[in-house]
Design an enzyme around this catalytic site. Sequence first.
Site, PDB file in Angstrom:
ATOM      1  NE  ARG A 129      -3.100   0.100   3.136  1.00  0.00           N
ATOM      2  CZ  ARG A 129      -2.556   0.204   4.353  1.00  0.00           C
ATOM      3  NH1 ARG A 129      -1.944   1.314   4.709  1.00  0.00           N
ATOM      4  NH2 ARG A 129      -2.615  -0.791   5.211  1.00  0.00           N
ATOM      5  CG  ASP A 157      -9.421  16.888 -14.714  1.00  0.00           C
ATOM      6  OD1 ASP A 157      -8.746  16.358 -15.616  1.00  0.00           O
ATOM      7  OD2 ASP A 157     -10.397  16.347 -14.180  1.00  0.00           O
ATOM      8  CE  LYS A 170     -12.164   9.386 -18.382  1.00  0.00           C
ATOM      9  NZ  LYS A 170     -13.235   8.441 -18.226  1.00  0.00           N
ATOM     10  CE1 TYR A 221     -17.322  12.192 -15.550  1.00  0.00           C
ATOM     11  CE2 TYR A 221     -16.132  12.238 -13.468  1.00  0.00           C
ATOM     12  CZ  TYR A 221     -16.946  11.583 -14.371  1.00  0.00           C
ATOM     13  OH  TYR A 221     -17.383  10.319 -14.085  1.00  0.00           O
TER      14      TYR A 221
HETATM   15  C1  LIG Z   1     -12.130  15.366 -17.018  1.00  0.00           C
HETATM   16  C2  LIG Z   1     -12.319  14.169 -16.128  1.00  0.00           C
HETATM   17  N1  LIG Z   1     -11.776  14.178 -14.909  1.00  0.00           N
HETATM   18  C3  LIG Z   1     -11.922  13.131 -14.069  1.00  0.00           C
HETATM   19  C4  LIG Z   1     -12.666  12.017 -14.420  1.00  0.00           C
HETATM   20  C5  LIG Z   1     -12.823  10.865 -13.459  1.00  0.00           C
HETATM   21  O1  LIG Z   1     -11.956   9.829 -13.796  1.00  0.00           O
HETATM   22  P1  LIG Z   1     -12.216   8.266 -13.494  1.00  0.00           P
HETATM   23  O2  LIG Z   1     -13.398   7.842 -14.286  1.00  0.00           O
HETATM   24  O3  LIG Z   1     -10.930   7.621 -13.900  1.00  0.00           O
HETATM   25  O4  LIG Z   1     -12.472   8.152 -12.029  1.00  0.00           O
HETATM   26  C6  LIG Z   1     -13.249  11.963 -15.687  1.00  0.00           C
HETATM   27  C7  LIG Z   1     -14.041  10.792 -16.085  1.00  0.00           C
HETATM   28  O5  LIG Z   1     -14.699  10.770 -17.118  1.00  0.00           O
HETATM   29  C8  LIG Z   1     -13.079  13.081 -16.570  1.00  0.00           C
HETATM   30  O6  LIG Z   1     -13.620  13.092 -17.796  1.00  0.00           O
END
Ligand SMILES: Cc1ncc(COP(=O)(O)O)c(C=O)c1O
Length: 386
Positions: free
Chosen positions: A53, A177, A202, A105
């Site tokens: 961990r 982000d 992604k 998001y």
């Molecule tokens: C811009 C963005 N940030 C964060 C996330 C969250 O990521 P995860 O699905 O890997 O938890 C997403 C998910 O679609 C996203 O599009």
Amino acid sequence: MTAKEKEKGFATRAIHVGQEPDPLTGAVSVPIYPTSTYVQEEIGKNRGYEYARVSNPTRDRLEENLASLEGGIGSKVFASGMAAINAIATMFKSGDHVICGHNLYGGTPRLFNQVLANFGMEFTYVDTSDVNKVERAIRKNTRMVFVETPTNPLMALSDLQAITKVCHARKVEVVVDNTFMSPYFQQPLALGADMVVHSTTKFLNGHSDGLGGVVVCTKKEQLEKLAFLQKAAGAILSPFECWIILRGVKTLAVRMEQHDRNGRAVAGFLANHKKVRGVFYPGLSDHPQHELAKRQMSGFGSMISFETGSLKNANKMLRKVRVCSLAESLGGVETLISHPATMTHAAVGPDGRKKIGITDGMVRISVGVEDVDDIISDLDQALDAI
Ligand SMILES: Cc1ncc(COP(=O)(O)O)c(C=O)c1O
């Protein structure tokens, strides 16, 4: 990363930093270490690893690689993008205030409003594409501004240099982000941001076969806090998931080039289609922030949203796609098409969506790296259904 490694190009670093041959065997692919613990020679004497961990050699390699690509001093990886965002938020404490983009998001405001607000954190949502609105929202207890640029799904940009200037003057940290652009097209730390977060699910992984998240840091204290959170809260990324990202990231540069080429072609096609009532893509010259996009990003990427006019129209076309797959998520080699109002932004609610301009007729496409003519003819025949 050594100073010499820093000088190397992006594609070279993606393939080699943290991805050096295994010292024991010479294996050119980083080994996966599926172990929960490590043998110790005597009390307090080990080889730098005690319990998985806390640390794992495959994870260390990925953290080194992603830090290099974003230009940070180090990074920490988590079980998903949301786990990474949660780790950032839990670096703060009850009573701290966070300013967020109003079009994040959908899962991010869900975490902030429905989980973290219960522990006394305060969140304000503003249109971060207007730096004055960010400045006006700063309070005495503001600790962080959390920005997505371009936004999902409206593709609005925020000026990262302007925001960091305003925030740093008030001792507020800026976290970006960077999932939509990947470090290949946008480098927020070079523009002044303090931390970068990604859903590695992604573009970084790129093959729609694993979840993950990363936080890239600019300061030692941030890294130490996040390492403590990995140990204390445990939302770490498994060695296998680390390895598939290490494998995926080796082709990030070539994939992003192709995503960008295909994205531009699909956006051009949609912009000229008579059934399409509007296209949101920063690479189009009529995008309101096209000039900022050219300055802040080195490509426009492959995320495009467009307006079909109604939920009925959106569904008619989405039922017909064959090369494109109707699915949540983005950033994979395959073209994914989705409906923000019922998928990624369902949690925002109808009023929330109306406020920021997400309509029931909006469709979002993550253009993959297939032959672009096949993607375009698929969209063309699907749009005929409207
Ligand atoms: C811009 C963005 N940030 C964060 C996330 C969250 O990521 P995860 O699905 O890997 O938890 C997403 C998910 O679609 C996203 O599009």
